[in-house]
Design a protein around this motif. Structure first.
Motif, PDB file in Angstrom:
ATOM      1  N   ILE A 111       0.881  -1.174   0.000  1.00 17.90           N
ATOM      2  CA  ILE A 111       0.000   0.000   0.000  1.00 17.90           C
ATOM      3  C   ILE A 111       0.909   1.212   0.000  1.00 17.90           C
ATOM      4  O   ILE A 111       1.496   1.581   1.008  1.00 17.90           O
ATOM      5  N   ARG A 112       1.012   1.857  -1.147  1.00 16.40           N
ATOM      6  CA  ARG A 112       2.004   2.920  -1.234  1.00 16.40           C
ATOM      7  C   ARG A 112       1.559   4.216  -0.586  1.00 16.40           C
ATOM      8  O   ARG A 112       2.327   5.137  -0.471  1.00 16.40           O
ATOM      9  N   THR A 113       0.304   4.324  -0.201  1.00 21.76           N
ATOM     10  CA  THR A 113      -0.121   5.570   0.426  1.00 21.76           C
ATOM     11  C   THR A 113       0.110   5.557   1.931  1.00 21.76           C
ATOM     12  O   THR A 113      -0.108   6.564   2.589  1.00 21.76           O
ATOM     13  N   SER A 114       0.527   4.416   2.481  1.00 21.17           N
ATOM     14  CA  SER A 114       0.661   4.381   3.936  1.00 21.17           C
ATOM     15  C   SER A 114       2.082   4.725   4.343  1.00 21.17           C
ATOM     16  O   SER A 114       3.036   4.432   3.630  1.00 21.17           O
ATOM     17  N   LEU A 115       2.192   5.316   5.535  1.00 22.74           N
ATOM     18  CA  LEU A 115       3.511   5.695   6.035  1.00 22.74           C
ATOM     19  C   LEU A 115       4.206   4.556   6.748  1.00 22.74           C
ATOM     20  O   LEU A 115       5.352   4.655   7.122  1.00 22.74           O
ATOM     21  N   ASN A 116       3.475   3.443   6.950  1.00 25.11           N
ATOM     22  CA  ASN A 116       4.044   2.353   7.738  1.00 25.11           C
ATOM     23  C   ASN A 116       4.815   1.365   6.905  1.00 25.11           C
ATOM     24  O   ASN A 116       5.044   0.241   7.302  1.00 25.11           O
ATOM     25  N   ARG A 117       5.167   1.782   5.743  1.00 23.48           N
ATOM     26  CA  ARG A 117       5.770   0.882   4.788  1.00 23.48           C
ATOM     27  C   ARG A 117       7.261   1.101   4.773  1.00 23.48           C
ATOM     28  O   ARG A 117       7.719   2.198   5.028  1.00 23.48           O
ATOM     29  N   LYS A 118       8.058   0.072   4.469  1.00 22.23           N
ATOM     30  CA  LYS A 118       9.497   0.265   4.278  1.00 22.23           C
ATOM     31  C   LYS A 118      10.112   1.075   5.419  1.00 22.23           C
ATOM     32  O   LYS A 118      10.657   2.162   5.227  1.00 22.23           O
ATOM     33  N   LEU A 119       9.995   0.474   6.628  1.00 24.16           N
ATOM     34  CA  LEU A 119      10.431   1.242   7.788  1.00 24.16           C
ATOM     35  C   LEU A 119      11.932   1.462   7.850  1.00 24.16           C
ATOM     36  O   LEU A 119      12.405   2.197   8.688  1.00 24.16           O
ATOM     37  N   ASP A 120      12.686   0.784   6.964  1.00 24.43           N
ATOM     38  CA  ASP A 120      14.138   0.950   7.082  1.00 24.43           C
ATOM     39  C   ASP A 120      14.703   1.909   6.051  1.00 24.43           C
ATOM     40  O   ASP A 120      15.912   2.049   5.944  1.00 24.43           O
ATOM     41  N   SER A 121      13.843   2.567   5.254  1.00 22.01           N
ATOM     42  CA  SER A 121      14.394   3.533   4.275  1.00 22.01           C
ATOM     43  C   SER A 121      13.613   4.825   4.327  1.00 22.01           C
ATOM     44  O   SER A 121      12.566   4.925   4.961  1.00 22.01           O
ATOM     45  N   ASN A 122      14.144   5.825   3.623  1.00 18.02           N
ATOM     46  CA  ASN A 122      13.475   7.129   3.561  1.00 18.02           C
ATOM     47  C   ASN A 122      12.259   7.046   2.654  1.00 18.02           C
ATOM     48  O   ASN A 122      12.317   6.444   1.587  1.00 18.02           O
ATOM     49  N   LEU A 123      11.164   7.693   3.068  1.00 14.39           N
ATOM     50  CA  LEU A 123       9.992   7.761   2.198  1.00 14.39           C
ATOM     51  C   LEU A 123       9.752   9.209   1.813  1.00 14.39           C
ATOM     52  O   LEU A 123       9.853  10.100   2.652  1.00 14.39           O
ATOM     53  N   LEU A 126       4.901  12.191  -2.823  1.00  9.98           N
ATOM     54  CA  LEU A 126       4.650  12.572  -4.216  1.00  9.98           C
ATOM     55  C   LEU A 126       3.171  12.875  -4.349  1.00  9.98           C
ATOM     56  O   LEU A 126       2.337  12.146  -3.813  1.00  9.98           O
ATOM     57  N   VAL A 127       2.837  13.947  -5.072  1.00  3.43           N
ATOM     58  CA  VAL A 127       1.429  14.263  -5.300  1.00  3.43           C
ATOM     59  C   VAL A 127       1.181  14.407  -6.787  1.00  3.43           C
ATOM     60  O   VAL A 127       2.093  14.743  -7.546  1.00  3.43           O
ATOM     61  N   LYS A 128      -0.061  14.175  -7.136  1.00  7.01           N
ATOM     62  CA  LYS A 128      -0.445  14.308  -8.540  1.00  7.01           C
ATOM     63  C   LYS A 128      -0.932  15.731  -8.756  1.00  7.01           C
ATOM     64  O   LYS A 128      -1.877  16.168  -8.112  1.00  7.01           O
ATOM     65  N   GLN A 129      -0.246  16.445  -9.627  1.00  9.73           N
ATOM     66  CA  GLN A 129      -0.620  17.835  -9.859  1.00  9.73           C
ATOM     67  C   GLN A 129      -0.871  18.057 -11.333  1.00  9.73           C
ATOM     68  O   GLN A 129      -0.325  17.357 -12.195  1.00  9.73           O
ATOM     69  N   LYS A 130      -1.652  19.096 -11.607  1.00  6.07           N
ATOM     70  CA  LYS A 130      -1.994  19.410 -12.976  1.00  6.07           C
ATOM     71  C   LYS A 130      -1.074  20.517 -13.465  1.00  6.07           C
ATOM     72  O   LYS A 130      -1.101  21.632 -12.950  1.00  6.07           O
ATOM     73  N   ASP A 217      -4.403  12.631  -5.268  1.00  4.03           N
ATOM     74  CA  ASP A 217      -3.624  11.463  -4.902  1.00  4.03           C
ATOM     75  C   ASP A 217      -2.266  11.847  -4.363  1.00  4.03           C
ATOM     76  O   ASP A 217      -1.644  12.806  -4.795  1.00  4.03           O
ATOM     77  N   TYR A 218      -1.851  11.028  -3.422  1.00  2.00           N
ATOM     78  CA  TYR A 218      -0.523  11.217  -2.867  1.00  2.00           C
ATOM     79  C   TYR A 218       0.092   9.837  -2.695  1.00  2.00           C
ATOM     80  O   TYR A 218      -0.609   8.833  -2.595  1.00  2.00           O
ATOM     81  N   LEU A 219       1.411   9.792  -2.643  1.00  2.00           N
ATOM     82  CA  LEU A 219       2.119   8.533  -2.452  1.00  2.00           C
ATOM     83  C   LEU A 219       3.326   8.778  -1.580  1.00  2.00           C
ATOM     84  O   LEU A 219       3.925   9.852  -1.638  1.00  2.00           O
ATOM     85  N   TRP A 220       3.695   7.759  -0.817  1.00  2.00           N
ATOM     86  CA  TRP A 220       4.967   7.811  -0.099  1.00  2.00           C
ATOM     87  C   TRP A 220       5.854   6.746  -0.730  1.00  2.00           C
ATOM     88  O   TRP A 220       5.556   5.567  -0.635  1.00  2.00           O
ATOM     89  N   VAL A 221       6.918   7.180  -1.368  1.00  2.00           N
ATOM     90  CA  VAL A 221       7.764   6.220  -2.099  1.00  2.00           C
ATOM     91  C   VAL A 221       9.216   6.342  -1.677  1.00  2.00           C
ATOM     92  O   VAL A 221       9.644   7.387  -1.200  1.00  2.00           O
ATOM     93  N   THR A 222       9.941   5.256  -1.894  1.00  3.18           N
ATOM     94  CA  THR A 222      11.376   5.288  -1.614  1.00  3.18           C
ATOM     95  C   THR A 222      12.114   5.779  -2.856  1.00  3.18           C
ATOM     96  O   THR A 222      11.527   5.959  -3.909  1.00  3.18           O
ATOM     97  N   TYR A 229       7.361   6.809 -11.180  1.00  2.00           N
ATOM     98  CA  TYR A 229       6.372   7.878 -11.226  1.00  2.00           C
ATOM     99  C   TYR A 229       6.865   9.160 -11.873  1.00  2.00           C
ATOM    100  O   TYR A 229       6.079   9.908 -12.420  1.00  2.00           O
ATOM    101  N   LEU A 230       8.172   9.423 -11.740  1.00  2.00           N
ATOM    102  CA  LEU A 230       8.642  10.732 -12.203  1.00  2.00           C
ATOM    103  C   LEU A 230       9.168  10.646 -13.617  1.00  2.00           C
ATOM    104  O   LEU A 230       9.642   9.608 -14.061  1.00  2.00           O
ATOM    105  N   LYS A 231       9.096  11.806 -14.294  1.00  2.00           N
ATOM    106  CA  LYS A 231       9.639  11.886 -15.640  1.00  2.00           C
ATOM    107  C   LYS A 231      11.166  11.790 -15.566  1.00  2.00           C
ATOM    108  O   LYS A 231      11.755  12.205 -14.587  1.00  2.00           O
ATOM    109  N   PRO A 232      11.818  11.290 -16.627  1.00  2.00           N
ATOM    110  CA  PRO A 232      13.262  11.027 -16.542  1.00  2.00           C
ATOM    111  C   PRO A 232      14.116  12.247 -16.219  1.00  2.00           C
ATOM    112  O   PRO A 232      14.992  12.177 -15.370  1.00  2.00           O
TER     113      PRO A 232
END
Lengths: 244, 190
Positions: A111-123, A126-130, A217-222, A229-232
């Motif tokens: 579940i990429r929207t939760s903060l309880n994920r991947k507790l051993d790395s930085n999160l 990211l938000v979806k913007q127009k 939408d928002y996401l917490w990703v490593t 998600y991001l452009k190159p």
């Protein structure tokens, strides 16, 4: 002199990091060397009080087994707590304690929207913007308004997407990175050539907050998942100021 | 004859003794200050002697204070005697040559691993600094006042405190068992 406006629009973006809560797993070499260090420490050490007590009691037990009717210094009827019993008791107590799992539920279900994920790395947030007429995944950004510093712009960006009650430690007044892009020819004018997005970094302090997201939408990703998600070009600039 | 002599010997002892014939009445107590020189001297000498004693004591105190203060023993550097017993020495089998070989090779691998890790860290920091410099350059091109605001020192940044990561995440609703801590550190005064 006031008419000499630069044709670039300024944006302030905030890279909000949730710092790791648990230690990263040891790599193979690290584990081997840790085991070696433990061995060397044991070899160089001397017996502790507990170990001496254990050795003496084993010796006594052995002697008692050999001559069972010869206990002149043992007082029968009195229960003596042996060091081995103590160790067993401690072991039992340890096994009864259940620690929180290192790999959480959110990890398992991804579940990429939760903060309880991947507790051993930085999160990172990211938000979806127009932008223009495209919906893009970006670090939260907001246009700069005259009269405020860029750091204030970044704070405003954070507040727009996460609400006012966020405690974040912004690391300094200076921007960490910049992404410059020119508008497509259709909307490019003489004094509106493109935009510069300045990135700021902040550490998330409040550990658990009910995420009242105002916009979409928002996401917490490593860092590794940013590429999904991001452009190159954007990704390249962002990766430069992210320490893993 | 004997009675006569006894009578005469008794006579002078009828009243209290007089110090001098200047005293008006024998019955009054000695209320006025003694005017003779002898008692005065005694007092002066007393006072002077006391003064001299006090000075000597003060000098001795000063000497003691001037002496260097006794060094406080560092408890960590003194091995207690009970740890130098011979029965404390661990008895382990000697290391085989394969084991020593394995250890040496492992340490060399570790050396290489750490070197690569250190280089990667330095590279990451370098790239971060470059990115920041580029951003500041662009900002300067944009507007001078924003640039000045950006390079100003952030007073609220330090002191920065953060609890480091643990092995397992915190257990929600966990009540750690209570314990009593008795502090037995020895406090030395100089």
């Amino acid at each position: 002199a006031a008419a000499a406006r630069r044709p670039w629009r300024l944006f302030g973006a905030m890279c909000l990091l949730r710092l790791p809560r648990i230690t990263q797993p040891l790599q193979k070499e690290e584990e081997e060397v840790a085991a070696l260090m433990g061995q060397i420490e044991v070899e160089k050490s001397q017996y502790s009080d507990h170990e001496i007590r254990k050795l003496e009691e084993e010796e006594r037990l052995r002697r008692r087994k050999e001559n069972p009717y010869d206990d002149d210094d043992e007082v029968t009827g009195k229960t003596v707590i042996m060091a081995q019993d103590l160790e067993d008791k401690w072991e039992q107590k340890f096994l009864r304690f259940k620690a929180a799992p290192r790999i959480t539920d959110a990890d398992k279900k991804n579940i990429r929207t939760s903060l309880n994920r991947k507790l051993d790395s930085n999160l990172m947030l990211l938000v979806k913007q127009k932008i223009g007429n495209q919906e893009l995944w970006l670090l939260p950004q907001v246009e700069w308004q005259p009269g405020e510093t860029l750091r204030n712009t970044a704070e405003r960006a954070m507040a727009t997407f996460l609400g006012d009650h966020i405690q974040a430690k912004i690391l300094g007044n200076a921007p960490y990175g910049i992404y410059k892009y020119k508008f497509p020819r259709a909307i490019r004018t003489e004094d509106n050539m493109g935009a510069k997005v300045f990135f700021f970094k902040a550490f998330l302090q409040s550990s658990d907050f009910t995420q009242t997201e105002l916009k979409a939408d928002y996401l917490w990703v490593t860092k590794n998942e940013l590429g999904d998600y991001l452009k190159p070009e954007y990704l390249k600039k962002v990766n430069r100021f992210l320490l893993d | 004859l004997c009675s006569f002599s006894s009578c005469s010997s008794l006579l002078p002892q009828r009243g209290p003794l007089r110090g001098s014939h200047w005293q008006s009445s024998v019955l009054t107590l000695r209320t006025s200050l003694p005017v003779r020189a002898q008692p005065k001297k005694k007092k002066k000498v007393d006072v002077r002697r006391e003064q001299a004693q006090k000075d000597r004591m003060k000098k001795k105190l000063k000497k003691l204070e001037k002496a260097a203060p006794e060094l406080i023993p560092i408890e960590d550097f003194i091995t207690p005697l009970k740890y130098s017993d011979s029965n404390r020495v661990r008895s382990l089998p000697a290391l085989s040559p394969e084991e020593t070989e394995r250890r040496v090779l492992l340490l060399k691998k570790w050396c290489l691993f750490k070197q690569k890790q250190d280089e990667a860290e330095k590279k990451a920091i370098q790239s971060l600094v470059e990115s920041q410099q580029e951003a500041l350059k662009e900002l300067r091109l944009e507007s001078e006042e924003l640039y000045q605001a950006a390079i100003r020192r952030d007073e609220g940044l330090f002191p920065f405190q953060r609890d480091g990561p643990t092995y397992t995440p915190p257990l929600p609703g966990y009540d750690p068992p209570e314990g009593k801590c008795v502090d037995i550190t020895k406090v030395y005064t100089q």
